[in-house]
Design a protein around this motif. Structure first.
Motif, PDB file in Angstrom:
ATOM      1  N   CYS A   9       6.097  -4.217   0.409  1.00  0.00           N
ATOM      2  CA  CYS A   9       6.264  -4.763   1.765  1.00  0.00           C
ATOM      3  C   CYS A   9       7.637  -5.434   1.901  1.00  0.00           C
ATOM      4  O   CYS A   9       8.236  -5.410   2.978  1.00  0.00           O
ATOM      5  CB  CYS A   9       5.158  -5.771   2.061  1.00  0.00           C
ATOM      6  SG  CYS A   9       3.508  -5.058   2.088  1.00  0.00           S
TER       7      CYS A   9
ATOM      8  N   CYS B  89       4.014   3.113   4.323  1.00  0.00           N
ATOM      9  CA  CYS B  89       5.254   3.200   5.106  1.00  0.00           C
ATOM     10  C   CYS B  89       6.337   4.015   4.383  1.00  0.00           C
ATOM     11  O   CYS B  89       7.399   4.273   4.925  1.00  0.00           O
ATOM     12  CB  CYS B  89       5.788   1.800   5.384  1.00  0.00           C
ATOM     13  SG  CYS B  89       6.075   0.856   3.873  1.00  0.00           S
TER      14      CYS B  89
ATOM     15  N   CYS C  52       4.202   0.881   9.460  1.00  0.00           N
ATOM     16  CA  CYS C  52       3.272  -0.001   8.743  1.00  0.00           C
ATOM     17  C   CYS C  52       1.911   0.062   9.441  1.00  0.00           C
ATOM     18  O   CYS C  52       1.595  -0.741  10.308  1.00  0.00           O
ATOM     19  CB  CYS C  52       3.786  -1.442   8.698  1.00  0.00           C
ATOM     20  SG  CYS C  52       2.639  -2.542   7.861  1.00  0.00           S
TER      21      CYS C  52
ATOM     22  N   PHE D  97      10.173  -2.882   2.689  1.00  0.00           N
ATOM     23  CA  PHE D  97      10.015  -2.480   4.096  1.00  0.00           C
ATOM     24  C   PHE D  97      10.668  -3.510   5.015  1.00  0.00           C
ATOM     25  O   PHE D  97      11.403  -3.158   5.947  1.00  0.00           O
ATOM     26  CB  PHE D  97       8.518  -2.341   4.411  1.00  0.00           C
ATOM     27  CG  PHE D  97       8.219  -1.876   5.801  1.00  0.00           C
ATOM     28  CD1 PHE D  97       8.395  -0.556   6.171  1.00  0.00           C
ATOM     29  CD2 PHE D  97       7.729  -2.765   6.754  1.00  0.00           C
ATOM     30  CE1 PHE D  97       8.108  -0.120   7.468  1.00  0.00           C
ATOM     31  CE2 PHE D  97       7.440  -2.346   8.049  1.00  0.00           C
ATOM     32  CZ  PHE D  97       7.629  -1.019   8.402  1.00  0.00           C
TER      33      PHE D  97
ATOM     34  N   CYS E 197       0.817  -1.228   0.000  1.00  0.00           N
ATOM     35  CA  CYS E 197       0.000   0.000   0.000  1.00  0.00           C
ATOM     36  C   CYS E 197       0.846   1.272   0.000  1.00  0.00           C
ATOM     37  O   CYS E 197       0.331   2.360  -0.201  1.00  0.00           O
ATOM     38  CB  CYS E 197      -0.921  -0.006   1.212  1.00  0.00           C
ATOM     39  SG  CYS E 197      -0.015   0.189   2.773  1.00  0.00           S
ATOM     40  N   LYS E 198       2.144   1.137   0.295  1.00  0.00           N
ATOM     41  CA  LYS E 198       3.116   2.254   0.282  1.00  0.00           C
ATOM     42  C   LYS E 198       2.951   3.256   1.434  1.00  0.00           C
ATOM     43  O   LYS E 198       3.584   4.302   1.443  1.00  0.00           O
ATOM     44  CB  LYS E 198       3.076   3.005  -1.051  1.00  0.00           C
ATOM     45  CG  LYS E 198       3.370   2.120  -2.274  1.00  0.00           C
ATOM     46  CD  LYS E 198       3.389   2.964  -3.542  1.00  0.00           C
ATOM     47  CE  LYS E 198       3.803   2.173  -4.761  1.00  0.00           C
ATOM     48  NZ  LYS E 198       2.944   1.065  -5.098  1.00  0.00           N
TER      49      LYS E 198
HETATM   50  S1  SF4 Z   1       4.905  -2.709   4.805  1.00  0.00           S
HETATM   51 FE1  SF4 Z   1       2.877  -2.114   5.547  1.00  0.00          FE
HETATM   52  S2  SF4 Z   1       2.690   0.087   5.052  1.00  0.00           S
HETATM   53 FE2  SF4 Z   1       4.423  -0.745   3.880  1.00  0.00          FE
HETATM   54  S3  SF4 Z   1       3.568  -1.315   1.907  1.00  0.00           S
HETATM   55 FE3  SF4 Z   1       3.435  -3.151   3.164  1.00  0.00          FE
HETATM   56  S4  SF4 Z   1       1.420  -3.065   4.143  1.00  0.00           S
HETATM   57 FE4  SF4 Z   1       1.817  -1.049   3.321  1.00  0.00          FE
END
Ligand code: SF4
Length: 176
Positions: A134, A129, A151, A137, A126-127
């Motif tokens: 993900c 973060c 997140c 991340f 979903c971006k």
């Molecule tokens: S780590 Fe969490 S906030 Fe980041 S893209 Fe994935 S779901 Fe979205």
């Protein structure tokens, strides 16, 4: 016997999966001095001597041993919880009895991989973060360049157990 007994003190259903439980249990004595031997014996253990604590796996179950208690994620049910307790008691006592033949390891041998952390993230890219995916991340979390709190989706009830597992890994790596 080195470890006399283990008593369950807390047990609750996993929020995301009603078919699994998490629980905590107390040891009758302090077992921290056996951790370097467990770390030497179990190739996939994650040991943090500063806490001190050691995380081991039993198939999909994640078991973290502290000096006076243990915390378990993703056990199947109460019967499984008692089997895990018997397994841990046996493992600790056997390791203690064999410790003259085991080379103790006082440093962390292995860290979780980015894929292992990724498997507990929402995987929706979903971006929110600030990362494109993900997996990106997860990779940055492991090197301390991201904050788990970024997140946002992970903090919904649906992912509460996954958040617990990731926080446990981060704690073991000294990021918490
Ligand atoms: S780590 Fe969490 S906030 Fe980041 S893209 Fe994935 S779901 Fe979205």
């Amino acid at each position: 016997m080195y470890l006399e007994d283990i008593f369950i003190t807390y047990m609750q259903s996993c929020i995301a999966d009603d078919n699994k439980i998490r629980f905590k249990a107390d040891f009758t004595n302090d077992i921290a001095k056996i951790f370097p031997y467990l770390n030497g014996k179990l190739k996939d253990a994650i040991y943090n001597k500063k806490i001190p604590a050691i995380t081991i796996r039993k198939e999909f179950r994640i078991i973290t041993l502290y000096n006076s208690h243990m915390a378990v994620q993703k056990a199947l049910d109460e019967t499984d919880a008692h089997e895990i307790i018997d397994y841990i008691k046996d493992l600790i006592n056997k390791t203690y009895n064999e410790k003259e033949e085991i080379e103790p390891l006082y440093e962390m041998r292995s860290k979780p991989t980015a894929i292992e952390i990724y498997n507990y993230l929402p995987k929706i890219n979903c971006k929110k973060c600030g990362e494109a995916t993900c997996l990106a991340f997860a990779t940055k979390l492991l090197i301390g360049q991201q904050d788990i709190k970024k997140c946002e989706p992970l903090y919904s009830d649906k992912y509460k157990d996954n958040l617990n597992v990731i926080e446990k890994h981060l704690e073991m790596m000294g990021f918490k």
